[in-house]
Design an enzyme around this catalytic site. Sequence first.
Site, PDB file in Angstrom:
ATOM      1  CB  SER A 154      -8.449   2.466   5.076  1.00  0.00           C
ATOM      2  OG  SER A 154      -8.794   3.828   5.016  1.00  0.00           O
ATOM      3  CE  LYS A 183      -3.768   2.324   2.461  1.00  0.00           C
ATOM      4  NZ  LYS A 183      -4.710   2.298   3.588  1.00  0.00           N
ATOM      5  CB  SER A 226      -7.100   4.881   2.114  1.00  0.00           C
ATOM      6  OG  SER A 226      -6.557   4.195   3.232  1.00  0.00           O
TER       7      SER A 226
END
Length: 489
Positions: free
Chosen positions: A190, A91, A166
Amino acid sequence: MSAEAGRMNEGSDILAMTAVELAGAIRRRDLSSREVMTAHLARVDALNPRFNAIVSRVDGELLLREAAAQDEDAAKGRFRGPLHGFAHAVKDTAAARGIAHTQGSPLFRNNIATTDSLVVARMRAAGAIFTGKTNVPEFALGSHSFNPVFGVTRNAYDPCKSAGGSSGGAAVALALRMMPLADGSDFGGSLRNPAAWNNVFGFRPSFGRVPSAPSTDVFGQTFATSGPMARTVRDAALLLSVQAGADPRAPFSLEDDPGVFAKPLDREWKGKRIGWLGDLGGALPMEPGVLDTCEKALGAFRDIGMSVEAATLAEPADAMWRTAVTLRHWSVGADLLPLADEPDRISQMKPEAIWEVEGYRKLSARQITEAQVGRTRIYEAFRQAFERFDFLILPSAQVFPFDADLRWPAQIAGRTMDSYHRWMEVTFPVTMAGLPALSVPAGFGGASHLPMGMQIIGPKHADLAVLQVGHAYERASAWIGRAQPGAIG
């Protein structure tokens, strides 16, 4: 057969494996790391141009050489760990040495990480080979993964829709078999929202289970945490066994042996109780179909011998939201303040980031203290609920995936959203309480028949139990594995 179709089918047997199966095949040397890498790179080449899940890609030849080096180790009986030979994209909020670390911000477009964050270092030591990054919203703000550096990540089940965020790029890359596992992080859902919207599993661990390091504030920042995403619960638990574990730099990190997460998850559930929180007594607006989809999925818990009853929390939803907004300003705004203090930088920051900074600037010590007291009430409300129930359930989102060209939903069920994250209000109580929560696929619904998930929430530090009941739910919900995205079906 077209060139794209050929690339799509390359290594399809490898891509169909769970991470647990893949790890076993590599350790038995039924598969080589090079074969595994080749199959995943072919899938990325075939689908990533359409879905934009993986960014800052590492050169393929370098990756194949690294895979070959791992094969040489395997031939000598040296396996680096549970992720030996796994293709993995990190990520883009976590630093991975030698790869761009942009956080989706033009301010860091050319920033190359020189060190690994703690969770990345652990995955690297376990044998993961990093193929690039997964896309995020700018500064990971919001549950829609778009930014001015790389653009929009698109939903694995409908590229016209949002992937969530996210950890949106992570969920899409996982659902489309671009990698066997995914890492993410979670403050306001997220790890949970994008998992729900892409029919995979996302686990937010108890705070301290996966420590964050390095950090400039090891005592005050107790909201965001890293965690695993996977296509099965066993796979998520495997990655958690790598990510978890105490670190001396993190004073609240938990000392439990992370190896327990790699063990079998089977357990008897007859007689245990599920509390269904729904829309918190009508306090949370929900798009039509969300509650129906989740309530239908609750039947799987009954199938494994559990009871399901309506539940409530003692703390009102609006009070929990006020607490969350204040503490998010305090946390996120403080992180972004140094950037916002520079005129040439603030002009390149998105409005949602500036809103967090301005909220932070207006906070008083009294407001922060009152919010911390409110957070204590949230924890106490959950603790009281767990006196009656073994687990609590909430939807993972309040809307189905929305159009990818929107910034965020302006309304839900006729109710206006007053911030960029109000539409994800359903995830914040768990964050404030610091509890473990596993987002599991709940089914497909809404006007476009798209994925939805629900959060299985456990008591303090009951991470293993949450994964165990999630595993039982998965086994009772065979449709989950069959419901693959059309792009790979």
